[in-house]
Design an enzyme around this catalytic site. Structure first.
Site, PDB file in Angstrom:
ATOM      1  N   GLU A  48       0.759  -1.287  -0.054  1.00 56.90           N
ATOM      2  CA  GLU A  48       0.121  -0.014   0.152  1.00 56.90           C
ATOM      3  C   GLU A  48       0.605   1.078  -0.020  1.00 56.90           C
ATOM      4  O   GLU A  48       2.107   1.306   0.379  1.00 56.90           O
ATOM      5  CB  GLU A  48      -0.989   0.097   1.317  1.00 56.90           C
ATOM      6  CG  GLU A  48      -2.299  -0.734   1.101  1.00 56.90           C
ATOM      7  CD  GLU A  48      -2.239  -2.065   1.637  1.00 56.90           C
ATOM      8  OE1 GLU A  48      -2.727  -3.214   1.430  1.00 56.90           O
ATOM      9  OE2 GLU A  48      -1.046  -2.285   2.781  1.00 56.90           O
ATOM     10  N   THR A  49       0.342   2.253  -0.766  1.00 56.63           N
ATOM     11  CA  THR A  49       0.687   3.607  -0.511  1.00 56.63           C
ATOM     12  C   THR A  49      -0.319   4.553  -0.177  1.00 56.63           C
ATOM     13  O   THR A  49      -1.201   4.537  -0.447  1.00 56.63           O
ATOM     14  CB  THR A  49       1.189   4.118  -2.224  1.00 56.63           C
ATOM     15  OG1 THR A  49       2.410   3.197  -2.376  1.00 56.63           O
ATOM     16  CG2 THR A  49       1.817   5.619  -2.005  1.00 56.63           C
TER      17      THR A  49
END
Length: 279
Positions: A48-49
């Site tokens: 995830e970002t």
């Protein structure tokens, strides 16, 4: 024209830096459109970002958007703790001392920061029976002996997890993640107890072929959902420590604590990289 933005990389859910789950956090995400957000998340190629924005809810301290390399998520656990750690690191101050209020796709998530550690209040989880056909497909693909299955469920706290409780941590660790592939399987959560007296109470794995990885290193949202499932079964009366990532060489530790009618999901965070980027 490219704009300079603050960037932080955080390691989440491990007391040992680089042994947890990595998260990229873009601090100043105003002005970026959905294509740019998704494109940058694909470029980092991390699980995830996150992108921090001013809140739309007046009670929140900040708003976060969470992206995998291929899609946006309404909620996820390690991005919640990692984003909060990054926000505090750059000088964020909560409106309410001791509690950070994060706005995300499922609404407001409270994060307890009073004791110096970080722990989010687990969002409500819907617990439903797992369809027999889905359970059978999972057990056949992984070669699981039905005799080691304690129970199963479909857990939904934003993300949806088929979850299977096995008789022991060893049964969980013995699973061969290469035997489940996308698109036949999306993500499957497993939990099993360690022997009494062990450092950790449970072993958790999330086999996640849809993410492009064999499994997720450490998954706060799954552990949050499992915590509600454990409480429903009368198995969450005292704080628990969960290990995750063992099968892929990580040292993940998730701390689950019942708190009145709520459940806190905590873990260590480590700032590894800090700088600026332009895009």
């Amino acid at each position: 024209m490219a704009t300079s933005r603050r960037f932080i990389q955080v390691d989440v859910f491990s007391p040992i830096p680089t042994q947890g789950n990595g998260l990229a956090v873009v601090i100043d995400a105003e002005g970026l459109d959905d294509r740019q957000l998704q494109g940058f998340a694909a470029w980092t190629n991390l699980a995830e970002t996150t992108f921090l924005l001013p809140p739309e809810d007046p009670t929140a301290d900040y708003r976060v958007r969470i992206f995998t390399p291929s899609q946006e998520l309404p909620f996820a656990g390690h991005p919640t703790l990692g984003s909060c750690a990054a926000w505090l690191h750059v000088g964020g101050e909560p409106r309410e001392p001791g509690t950070v209020r994060q706005e995300c796709g499922i609404g407001i998530v409270d994060i307890d920061v009073a004791d110096g550690g970080l722990a989010f209040v687990a969002p409500p989880t819907t617990i439903e029976p797992l369809e027999e056909s889905q359970l059978r497909a999972i057990t056949e693909a992984l070669g699981i002996d039905p005799g080691v299955i304690v129970r199963s469920a479909r857990l939904d706290n934003g993300p949806v997890f088929p979850a299977i409780h096995l008789t022991s941590a060893d049964d969980v660790l013995a699973l061969d993640s290469s035997r489940v592939r996308w698109p036949t399987f999306d993500a499957i959560g497993f939990i099993g107890p360690h022997p009494t007296g062990s450092e950790c109470d449970y072993e958790v794995r999330l086999l996640s072929p849809s993410s492009g990885m064999s499994e997720d290193p450490i998954t706060g949202s799954l552990n949050a959902a499992l915590a509600f499932w454990l409480r429903e079964a009368g198995l969450l009366e005292e704080p628990l420590t969960v290990s995750q990532g063992t099968a892929i060489g990580r040292h993940g530790r998730v701390y689950i604590r019942p708190w009145d009618d709520r459940i806190l999901i905590g873990g260590d965070t480590n700032i590894l990289i800090e700088g600026t980027l332009s895009f």
